[in-house]
Write an enzyme that holds these catalytic residues in place. Structure first.
Site, short mmCIF file in Angstrom:
data_model
loop_
_atom_site.label_atom_id
_atom_site.label_comp_id
_atom_site.label_asym_id
_atom_site.label_seq_id
_atom_site.Cartn_x
_atom_site.Cartn_y
_atom_site.Cartn_z
N GLU A 199 0.87 -1.17 0.00
CA GLU A 199 0.00 0.00 0.00
C GLU A 199 0.91 1.23 0.00
O GLU A 199 1.83 1.32 0.83
CB GLU A 199 -0.88 0.00 1.26
N ARG A 251 5.39 -12.80 9.49
CA ARG A 251 5.98 -11.47 9.35
C ARG A 251 7.37 -11.45 9.98
O ARG A 251 7.59 -12.11 10.99
CB ARG A 251 5.16 -10.43 10.11
N LYS A 255 4.47 1.10 9.44
CA LYS A 255 4.60 2.35 8.67
C LYS A 255 4.00 3.53 9.42
O LYS A 255 4.48 4.64 9.31
CB LYS A 255 3.93 2.18 7.30
#
Ligand code: ATP
Ligand code: MG
Length: 558
Positions: free
Chosen positions: A36, A261, A271
């Site tokens: 994204e 992850r 982020k």
């Protein structure tokens, strides 16, 4: 991504091998990396990039770069550009295949109409709070929306008017009619579209309804013919919904596979939190060498090869864990050891005078550029009567086991002579040592047969030394898990106030023309990289990593 390292096997690779054996996708392997564009990429993304592009390359397939740009208020062109640059830098070969979820907004809209016509999607007038309140909990089923049984005609009409901009933000949504009693909360009539009168960085004001990520993601994969849609574990319980959408539409069905992850000690990866560090000016932008963004790591001097070797050796599993930061440094150091040219630099200079060396004389000594790489050759380093050495390499009162300079002791100067320490001069006011006096033995030049001494120290000839500024970085956080914060505080409470120290240093002349981004080993000190702002007039270096390898030692112990 052609590295010499072997490719460790893992369960995702095994799935692909099985699919190829059974002919499931006709032997086709097509993956994608779907960021994204709401921030810069970080080292966690490096794991996903290495995995997706690596599998495509290994099996002769393709990997797309796709921006999941369904959230216009948080996304920006700056992020798109940085992501493209970072993926390329890391070696991700997407050819011309850069795609955007926003390329498919019309198709997604048309598909939503298909679901309305099938009677499995409806326009709902509940507010987002009401949707949440009627959703139920893990132990209680949700309640059906009073708008759930609207007719197809009414839904088509309202959805078209949502798109036409007739209704204010948040007043209506399009929802999938799945099952409000499903044990999986994602299946309880999830929202597919929301009204949002916001400019999109690519589609401008063309749309005022935007697809939810869950409605967009699987269909984007399907449109691109993705065979193996690899994502992180938090999407595992979204998979039934993705499957449901694809089955309702009857379109090509990619296979989603989830993996763990990457988390690193002393590191924040989100982020949102990285953005906070940048916005509050705690760090110097998205490429500050102290944060785990790929641009920060590049500026710090990490090589793409080092990062890829790290990512590849992490393993791929079904449980989230935490990786020691030292492991990352191990792979970075290992690659730099192979490739970085050696130079001599003194970080905390102390003047040393060779009292028996002729004044005004300079001789050139031959130094090895990289002992790990015979092709790197040698260079000439000027040597003369006055030198700079590290303050640390002299002690007036040597502690036990100290073999460097102290009055009466001998050491070798790297690539040069054996010298003997005679005495130290002090500032009478402060007692600080200002200068060391030594004698050199002209018969001990490096390469000659001579006696052995216990220590070799590096040095820089004072007359020809060039000044440089060196930034020494330490961890940005003082605790292993900066996410773990006391009630009422946020992660900034764990910021290390001493994460950056800048020192004026002295280097041998060969460093004068170092190009921004070039990497060196400063002998005995570590690996350093010329900063992007470094010029011949003002040399500025960032410390990439120290020489000491704590991770390999930890491994041996355990
Ligand atoms: P963040 O929470 O840091 O913002 P994200 O998952 O929201 O990360 P995306 O831009 O959606 O970031 O991620 C793009 C791809 O990278 C996704 O497939 C995601 O699963 C993967 N990814 C993100 N973070 C990690 C990580 N720490 N380890 C492995 N893969 C990751
Ligand atoms: Mg995200």
């Amino acid at each position: 991504m052609n590295d010499t390292d072997s490719r460790p096997s893992h369960f995702i690779r095994d799935i692909i091998l099985e699919d190829n054996a059974s002919g499931k996708h006709g032997g086709r392997v097509h993956t994608r990396f779907p960021p994204e564009p709401n921030g810069y990429l970080h080292v966690g993304h490096a794991k996903s990039i290495t995995l997706n592009f690596g599998l495509a390359e290994e099996f002769g397939g393709k990997c797309n770069l796709r921006f999941d740009d369904t959230n216009p208020t948080k996304e920006e062109t700056e992020y798109v550009e940085s992501i493209i640059e970072d993926v390329r830098w890391l070696g991700g070969d997407f050819g011309g295949r850069v795609f955007y979820a926003s390329d498919y907004f019309q198709q997604l809209y048309d598909w939503a109409v298909v679901l309305i016509n099938k009677g499995v999607a409806y326009v709902c007038d509940l507010s987002s709070d009401q949707v949440r309140e009627t959703r139920g909990t893990l132990t209680e089923p949700g309640k059906n929306s009073p708008y759930r049984d609207r007719s197809v005609e009414e839904n088509l009409d309202l959805f078209a008017r949502m798109k036409a901009g007739e209704f204010p933000d948040g007043s209506r949504t399009l929802r999938a009619k799945v099952d409000m009693a499903s044990p999986n909360l994602n299946m309880r009539d999830p929202v597919m579209y929301r009204i949002l009168h916001a400019e999109h960085h690519r589609t401008g004001d063309q749309w005022c309804i935007y697809p939810m990520y869950d409605w967009a993601h699987g269909q984007c994969d399907s449109i691109e013919g993705i065979t193996h849609s690899i994502c992180t574990l938090e999407f595992e319980d979204h998979r039934p919904l993705y499957d449901w959408y694809l089955d309702q539409l009857g379109v090509f069905h990619p296979q989603q596979i989830e993996f763990d992850r990457l988390n690193l000690t002393y590191t924040l990866m989100s982020k949102r939190k990285l953005l906070q560090l940048v916005q509050q000016g705690i760090v110097d932008g998205w490429d500050d060498p102290r944060i785990p963004t790929l641009s920060g790591m590049r500026r710090r001097g990490y090589s793409p090869e080092g990062l890829r070797n790290f990512a590849r050796n992490l393993g791929v599993s079904k449980t989230n864990g935490i990786t020691e930061f030292e492991k990352l440094e191990y792979y970075v150091r290992e690659d730099l050891n192979r490739t970085a040219l050696r130079v001599m630099t003194v970080l905390r200079p102390l003047k040393l005078v060779l009292t028996n060396y002729p004044e005004g004389q300079t001789e050139m000594l031959e130094a090895v550029n990289n002992p790990e790489d015979a092709n790197a050759g040698t260079r000439q380093v000027p040597f003369s009567r006055e030198l700079w050495i590290e303050q640390d390499d002299f002690r007036e009162e040597p502690p036990k086991g100290y073999h460097r300079l102290y009055p009466g002791n001998e050491v070798r100067l790297r690539y040069g002579y054996i010298i003997k320490c005679q005495n130290a001069l002090k500032d009478p006011a402060t007692g600080r040592i200002t200068e060391i006096h030594c004698t050199y033995d002209p018969d001990t030049r490096s390469g000659q047969q001579t006696r052995k001494v216990k220590s070799t120290i590096h040095w820089v000839a004072a007359a020809t030394a060039i000044p440089l500024e060196v930034r020494l970085y330490d961890k940005l956080f003082t605790v292993e898990n900066p996410n773990d914060v006391p009630e009422g505080q946020d992660f900034t409470t764990h910021i290390n106030p001493n994460s950056l120290e800048t020192v004026p240093a002295k280097a041998e002349p060969s460093l004068a023309n170092a190009q921004p981004g070039s990497r060196f080993q400063f002998e005995r000190l570590g690996y350093f990289c010329a900063d992007k702002s470094s010029t011949a007039g003002r040399l500025l270096f960032n410390r990439t990593v120290e020489l000491r390898d704590t991770w390999a030692k930890l491994q041996k112990k355990s």
